[in-house]
Write an enzyme that holds these catalytic residues in place. Structure first.
Site, PDB file in Angstrom:
ATOM      1  N   LYS A 142       0.938  -1.559  -0.193  1.00 51.99           N
ATOM      2  CA  LYS A 142      -0.209   0.051   0.132  1.00 51.99           C
ATOM      3  C   LYS A 142       1.217   1.264  -0.370  1.00 51.99           C
ATOM      4  CE  LYS A 142      -1.871   1.950   3.947  1.00 51.99           C
ATOM      5  NZ  LYS A 142      -1.148   3.242   4.323  1.00 51.99           N
ATOM      6  N   ARG A 199      -5.799  10.779   4.837  1.00 52.31           N
ATOM      7  CA  ARG A 199      -4.496  10.916   5.490  1.00 52.31           C
ATOM      8  C   ARG A 199      -3.324  11.388   4.799  1.00 52.31           C
ATOM      9  NH1 ARG A 199      -7.655  14.820   8.339  1.00 52.31           N
ATOM     10  NH2 ARG A 199      -8.868  13.051   9.296  1.00 52.31           N
ATOM     11  N   ARG A 248      -0.212  14.122  12.839  1.00 51.38           N
ATOM     12  CA  ARG A 248       0.322  14.238  11.659  1.00 51.38           C
ATOM     13  C   ARG A 248       0.688  15.215  11.335  1.00 51.38           C
ATOM     14  NH1 ARG A 248      -1.549   8.555   8.957  1.00 51.38           N
ATOM     15  NH2 ARG A 248       0.730   8.065   8.502  1.00 51.38           N
ATOM     16  N   PRO A 249       1.953  15.876  11.971  1.00 49.60           N
ATOM     17  CA  PRO A 249       1.722  17.731  11.095  1.00 49.60           C
ATOM     18  C   PRO A 249       2.318  17.545   9.972  1.00 49.60           C
ATOM     19  CG  PRO A 249       3.327  17.116  13.038  1.00 49.60           C
ATOM     20  CD  PRO A 249       2.528  16.135  12.537  1.00 49.60           C
ATOM     21  N   ILE A 250       2.641  18.983   8.819  1.00 49.83           N
ATOM     22  CA  ILE A 250       3.030  18.437   7.423  1.00 49.83           C
ATOM     23  C   ILE A 250       4.213  19.479   7.093  1.00 49.83           C
ATOM     24  CG2 ILE A 250       0.523  17.122   6.784  1.00 49.83           C
ATOM     25  CD1 ILE A 250       0.509  19.909   5.059  1.00 49.83           C
ATOM     26  N   ASP A 251       4.151  19.235   8.361  1.00 50.98           N
ATOM     27  CA  ASP A 251       5.094  20.962   8.523  1.00 50.98           C
ATOM     28  C   ASP A 251       7.055  20.354   7.414  1.00 50.98           C
ATOM     29  OD1 ASP A 251       5.361  19.082  10.502  1.00 50.98           O
ATOM     30  OD2 ASP A 251       7.557  20.096  11.382  1.00 50.98           O
ATOM     31  N   LEU A 252       7.004  19.423   7.920  1.00 49.41           N
ATOM     32  CA  LEU A 252       8.423  18.849   6.896  1.00 49.41           C
ATOM     33  C   LEU A 252       8.050  19.025   5.592  1.00 49.41           C
ATOM     34  CD1 LEU A 252       9.628  16.551   9.379  1.00 49.41           C
ATOM     35  CD2 LEU A 252      10.279  18.582   9.203  1.00 49.41           C
ATOM     36  N   ASP A 306       4.211   0.799  11.712  1.00 49.34           N
ATOM     37  CA  ASP A 306       3.037   0.282  11.539  1.00 49.34           C
ATOM     38  C   ASP A 306       2.880  -1.395  12.066  1.00 49.34           C
ATOM     39  OD1 ASP A 306       2.392   2.100  10.155  1.00 49.34           O
ATOM     40  OD2 ASP A 306       3.064   1.722   7.739  1.00 49.34           O
ATOM     41  N   ILE A 312       6.862   6.522  17.194  1.00 51.29           N
ATOM     42  CA  ILE A 312       7.244   7.343  16.431  1.00 51.29           C
ATOM     43  C   ILE A 312       5.792   8.479  16.183  1.00 51.29           C
ATOM     44  CG2 ILE A 312       6.684   7.386  13.568  1.00 51.29           C
ATOM     45  CD1 ILE A 312       9.531   5.954  14.210  1.00 51.29           C
ATOM     46  N   ARG A 331      -8.705  -0.581   4.216  1.00 50.59           N
ATOM     47  CA  ARG A 331      -7.607   0.710   4.021  1.00 50.59           C
ATOM     48  C   ARG A 331      -6.374  -0.350   3.516  1.00 50.59           C
ATOM     49  NH1 ARG A 331      -6.324   4.404   8.130  1.00 50.59           N
ATOM     50  NH2 ARG A 331      -4.853   4.951   6.575  1.00 50.59           N
TER      51      ARG A 331
HETATM   52  C1  UD1 Z   1       4.160   6.610   6.517  1.00 51.43           C
HETATM   53  C2  UD1 Z   1       3.322   5.042   6.268  1.00 51.43           C
HETATM   54  C3  UD1 Z   1       2.802   4.994   7.121  1.00 51.43           C
HETATM   55  C4  UD1 Z   1       4.514   5.107   8.744  1.00 51.43           C
HETATM   56  C5  UD1 Z   1       5.162   6.219   8.624  1.00 51.43           C
HETATM   57  C6  UD1 Z   1       6.026   6.168   9.044  1.00 51.43           C
HETATM   58  C7  UD1 Z   1       2.313   6.051   3.745  1.00 51.43           C
HETATM   59  C8  UD1 Z   1       1.177   5.944   3.635  1.00 51.43           C
HETATM   60  N1  UD1 Z   1       2.608   6.015   5.284  1.00 51.43           N
HETATM   61  O1  UD1 Z   1       3.444   7.514   7.340  1.00 51.43           O
HETATM   62  O2  UD1 Z   1       2.108   3.829   7.419  1.00 51.43           O
HETATM   63  O3  UD1 Z   1       3.446   4.731  10.136  1.00 51.43           O
HETATM   64  O4  UD1 Z   1       4.689   6.774   7.115  1.00 51.43           O
HETATM   65  O5  UD1 Z   1       6.829   4.549   9.699  1.00 51.43           O
HETATM   66  O6  UD1 Z   1       3.235   5.970   3.720  1.00 51.43           O
HETATM   67  N2  UD1 Z   1       6.300  14.657  11.280  1.00 51.43           N
HETATM   68  C9  UD1 Z   1       5.948  15.757  11.136  1.00 51.43           C
HETATM   69  N3  UD1 Z   1       6.199  16.417  10.064  1.00 51.43           N
HETATM   70  C10 UD1 Z   1       6.011  16.217   8.966  1.00 51.43           C
HETATM   71  C11 UD1 Z   1       6.275  14.999   8.916  1.00 51.43           C
HETATM   72  C12 UD1 Z   1       6.214  14.381   9.819  1.00 51.43           C
HETATM   73  O7  UD1 Z   1       6.699  15.993  12.369  1.00 51.43           O
HETATM   74  O8  UD1 Z   1       5.789  16.959   8.341  1.00 51.43           O
HETATM   75  C13 UD1 Z   1       6.335  13.574  11.930  1.00 51.43           C
HETATM   76  C14 UD1 Z   1       4.715  12.636  12.020  1.00 51.43           C
HETATM   77  O9  UD1 Z   1       3.743  13.243  12.901  1.00 51.43           O
HETATM   78  C15 UD1 Z   1       5.229  11.002  12.594  1.00 51.43           C
HETATM   79  C16 UD1 Z   1       6.556  10.545  11.790  1.00 51.43           C
HETATM   80  O10 UD1 Z   1       7.158  11.864  11.834  1.00 51.43           O
HETATM   81  O11 UD1 Z   1       4.988  11.370  14.417  1.00 51.43           O
HETATM   82  C17 UD1 Z   1       6.459   9.946  11.199  1.00 51.43           C
HETATM   83  O12 UD1 Z   1       6.087  10.268   9.763  1.00 51.43           O
HETATM   84  P1  UD1 Z   1       5.756  10.286   8.674  1.00 51.43           P
HETATM   85  O13 UD1 Z   1       7.103   9.195   8.616  1.00 51.43           O
HETATM   86  O14 UD1 Z   1       6.221  11.819   7.585  1.00 51.43           O
HETATM   87  O15 UD1 Z   1       4.983   9.492   8.549  1.00 51.43           O
HETATM   88  P2  UD1 Z   1       3.621   9.695   6.704  1.00 51.43           P
HETATM   89  O16 UD1 Z   1       4.850   9.815   5.301  1.00 51.43           O
HETATM   90  O17 UD1 Z   1       2.632  10.441   7.303  1.00 51.43           O
END
Ligand code: UD1
Length: 423
Positions: free
Chosen positions: A21, A91, A120-124, A305, A327, A397
């Protein structure tokens, strides 16, 4: 819909694991950049994949599926936004940000907000798009990114190796002017799969799967075919189902190297695991041993996961196991449901302590999220008597027809309506 399980049967047999997925979603999003027909094979049949199709269609692409082969025609793209309703459906639709921006010079998405497993912020992601030259503004709950003159390569150090942010950068930077270097990049196998897909389309990405990824921007990408890697989390979940029932199964069509830390945990729990290039065979004892400490970490660490299914597996172990979730902040929602089976677990902040019991008993439980739902299936397979796992949509999902896969491994499981009828 409900999964109805009559537990206590030892799993045995062989099955082929679905496509990943987490690989399929970014690759589908990326097909937007190819301006033609992309053919994606081994694409799993999942509601998150359907939600991705809906976004692609909204953007103007034609999407068709024949079995596990999906064709996306992105010759004409007519929109640069993802409406709120589609964004809420999944998401991880933020993975479209880089692709829409690179294709159209503008992308407008609603803020994803929190989800079942955390904030799940997207700041990065946004910071990276800024470094690539986009202007980012937030207005009325929407994020608008604009780069009318195109993106340009940059140095992007990530403060955390975010999977989604690394993917968005690779996608956007592939069509940027000049070179982009991502440091502290995520190293998950899905990152390498996306890079393989992009490179097949003409991108120039080096170092994917390592901490530093270098992307040399190219002028255009051309459509290409790609086969999605197998799903390591689905594989680990079925291995856990076998382990918790004292079973013996073989999974085929997988890449054992992607399951290093999971295999270590199965072995510590007393299972015999044999792996060769595309298959894994597990042989579990009648009672598992506890696992001293599992700590979720970015790849190549233990995957978050698989944390919930692993916890379910250890509820029947002969002793105390400890899991630390590093995480996501809200990934223990399944714990209360597991106690309904008679399992003994307690959560203290980011730590769960599991005191293995000799027997689990069938229960009516509600799936709290995707992997928490999978944990309830694992527990239900081990429990004596009948288990009903409500709210199957979470599980759908990420797991393609788990009732078919598990029935094929001798489990007694059906997917039924709430009134017990099959559809
Ligand atoms: C992806 C996977 C998800 C998996 C996760 C971690 C997909 C579709 N989903 O999710 O199944 O559980 O990797 O292996 O591939 N974070 C920030 N700011 C950001 C982005 C992330 O603070 O801009 C934090 C998140 O809140 C979380 C951590 O970083 O605590 C890991 O997130 P990330 O690796 O980005 O996970 P996803 O890509 O959302």
């Amino acid at each position: 819909m409900i999964y109805e399980i009559t537990g206590g049967r030892r799993l045995r047999g062989e099955c082929r694991v679905q496509g990943s997925k987490n690989s399929a979603l970014p690759i589908l999003a990326c097909s937007l950049l190819c301006r033609g027909e992309t053919v994606i094979r081994n694409c799993p049949v999942l509601s998150d994949v359907e939600a991705t199709f809906a976004i692609l269609r909204h953007l103007g692409c034609r999407v068709s599926r024949e079995g596990h082969t999906v064709t996306v025609d992105s010759a004409s793209v007519t929109a640069d936004d993802i409406p709120d309703t589609l964004m809420r459906e999944m998401r991880s639709s933020v993975i479209f940000l880089g692709a829409i921006l690179a294709r159209n010079g503008r992308a407008s998405l609603s803020t994803p907000g929190g989800c079942e497993i955390g904030l799940r912020p997207i700041d990065l992601h946004l910071d990276a798009m800024r470094r690539l030259g986009a202007q980012v503004r937030e207005e009325f709950g929407r994020i608008v990114c604009e780069a009318p003159g195109g993106l340009r390569g940059a140095k992007i150090p990530l403060s955390f190796p975010s999977v989604g942010a690394t993917e968005n950068i690779m996608i956007a930077a592939s069509l940027a002017q000049g070179e982009t270097t991502v440091t502290n990049a995520a190293r998950e196998p899905e990152i390498s799969d996306l890079a393989d897909f992009l490179n097949g389309c003409g991108a120039k990405i080096a170092g994917a799967g390592e901490g530093t990824v270098v992307i040399e921007g190219v002028e255009r990408l051309s459509p290409a075919g790609h086969t999605v890697i197998p799903d390591r989390i689905a594989a680990a979940t079925y291995l856990a189902a076998a382990a918790v029932t004292g079973g013996e199964i073989t999974l085929t069509g997988i890449i054992p190297a992607h399951l290093g830390p999971e295999i270590g945990v199965f072995e510590e729990a007393g299972c015999r695991v044999e792996a060769d290039c595309r298959r894994i065979r597990i042989n579990a004892p009648s009672r598992l041993r506890p696992v001293k400490m599992i700590r979720t970490m970015p790849y190549p660490g233990f995957p978050t996961d698989f944390q919930a299914p692993a916890a379910a597996m250890l509820t029947g172990a002969a002793g105390v196991s400890v899991i630390i979730e590093t995480i996501f902040e809200n990934r223990f929602k399944y714990v209360g449901e597991l106690t309904r089976f008679g399992a003994k677990l307690r959560v203290d902040g980011r730590m769960a302590v599991i005191d293995g019991v000799e027997r689990l008993y069938g229960a009516n439980v509600v799936s709290p999220d995707l992997r928490g739902g999978a944990a309830l299936l694992v527990a239900g397979l081990a429990a004596e008597g009948v288990t009903r796992v409500y709210d199957s949509r979470h599980i759908e999902r990420g797991y393609e027809s788990p009732e078919r896969v598990l029935s094929g491994l001798s489990a007694e499981i059906r997917r039924v309506e709430e009134d017990g009828t099959e559809r």
